[in-house]
Design an enzyme around this catalytic site. Structure first.
Site, PDB file in Angstrom:
ATOM      1  CG  ASP A  90      -5.814  22.463  12.849  1.00 30.04           C
ATOM      2  OD1 ASP A  90      -6.250  21.200  12.263  1.00 30.04           O
ATOM      3  OD2 ASP A  90      -5.294  23.413  12.519  1.00 30.04           O
TER       4      ASP A  90
ATOM      5  CB  ALA B 246      -1.371  27.046  16.411  1.00 28.15           C
TER       6      ALA B 246
ATOM      7  CG  ASN C 266      -1.709  23.016  18.962  1.00 30.75           C
ATOM      8  OD1 ASN C 266      -1.162  22.139  18.309  1.00 30.75           O
ATOM      9  ND2 ASN C 266      -2.639  23.790  18.471  1.00 30.75           N
TER      10      ASN C 266
END
Length: 252
Positions: free
Chosen positions: A41, A153, A111
């Site tokens: 990622d 996350a 993110n």
């Protein structure tokens, strides 16, 4: 289909990239129809930031550790998989920070944007949403503003909510809140502007991080969605990012 392959520095990722370049060729990045990212990622986030202004689609394959944003690694039917893939468009957050010297910096985050205490003392933060103070003082290790893509996350590790990938929402999640102890964050509209002021900034220094870009000794951070910019991620048919986010909510 013109493909451009990028990889992390992990040996298995480098080996995979060499094999795929031999099988499919290596188009120049600017001429490629699709960027194929090989790694985890972290590499996907790095690749997204690299091609954000080119509007090129990215198809990731996992040659790293986590790989939540990646597809499974296979080589033989790659072009067919890409042609049949489901596309997800995600928008980044724009972070604007002011540091102790009065200098302003900006960065994008797909993110999350996170503020983190730099030393042993907890941070003291004041939180405003759309210009209105909502929390006068939060004593904590930090705070996260997460996109739907980033909600699984760091945000999830801090006990924040998982957001459906296509939802027009942001997650505001404290990290180890001390006062008020029972505050567990908020779910905000994606149109919200979040302003975080650092109280006692000299005594309690705080850093601000947008994905992989960090600024230290900040006194104010403003976060909002940058709807004019986007990234196109491709996922195998039946394994879309929306499906993965949904599945994550039923993992124990």
């Amino acid at each position: 289909m013109k493909l451009h392959f990028v990889s992390s520095q992990a040996p298995e990722a480098i080996k995979a990239a060499q094999k795929l370049k031999h099988l499919f060729g290596q188009a120049p990045r600017d001429d490629a129809d699709v960027i194929v990212a090989l790694g985890g990622d972290g590499l996907m986030l790095e690749t997204v930031h690299t091609v954000i202004d080119s509007n090129q689609a990215i198809f990731g394959m996992n040659r790293g550790s986590v790989g939540f944003l990646m597809n499974e690694f296979e080589t033989g039917d790659l072009t067919d998989r890409i042609a049949a893939a489901t596309e997800t468009t995600i928008h980044p957050l724009k972070m604007t920070v002011t540091d102790k010297k009065g200098t302003t910096h900006s960065a994008l985050a797909f993110n999350e944007v996170s503020m983190l205490r730099q030393q042993h003392q907890a941070a003291k933060l004041r939180i405003s949403i759309d210009g209105k103070v909502r929390l006068d003082e939060l004593v904590c290790d930090g705070i996260i503003v997460a996109t739907p893509a980033g909600s699984t996350a760091y945000n999830l590790s801090a006990h924040g909510p998982i957001l459906p990938i296509n939802s027009p929402l942001l997650a505001l999640t404290p990290i180890s809140p001390f006062r008020p102890r029972r505050w567990r964050g908020a779910i905000l509209s994606h149109e919200a502007e979040v302003e975080i002021e650092m109280l006692e900034a000299n005594k309690r220094p705080v850093s601000a991080v947008a994905d992989q870009t960090e600024f230290r000794d900040v006194v104010k951070v403003v976060v909002s969605e940058d709807e004019k910019r986007s990234a196109r991620l491709l996922f195998d048919d039946g394994h879309s990012l929306a499906e993965r986010v949904l599945n994550e909510q039923f993992q124990f």
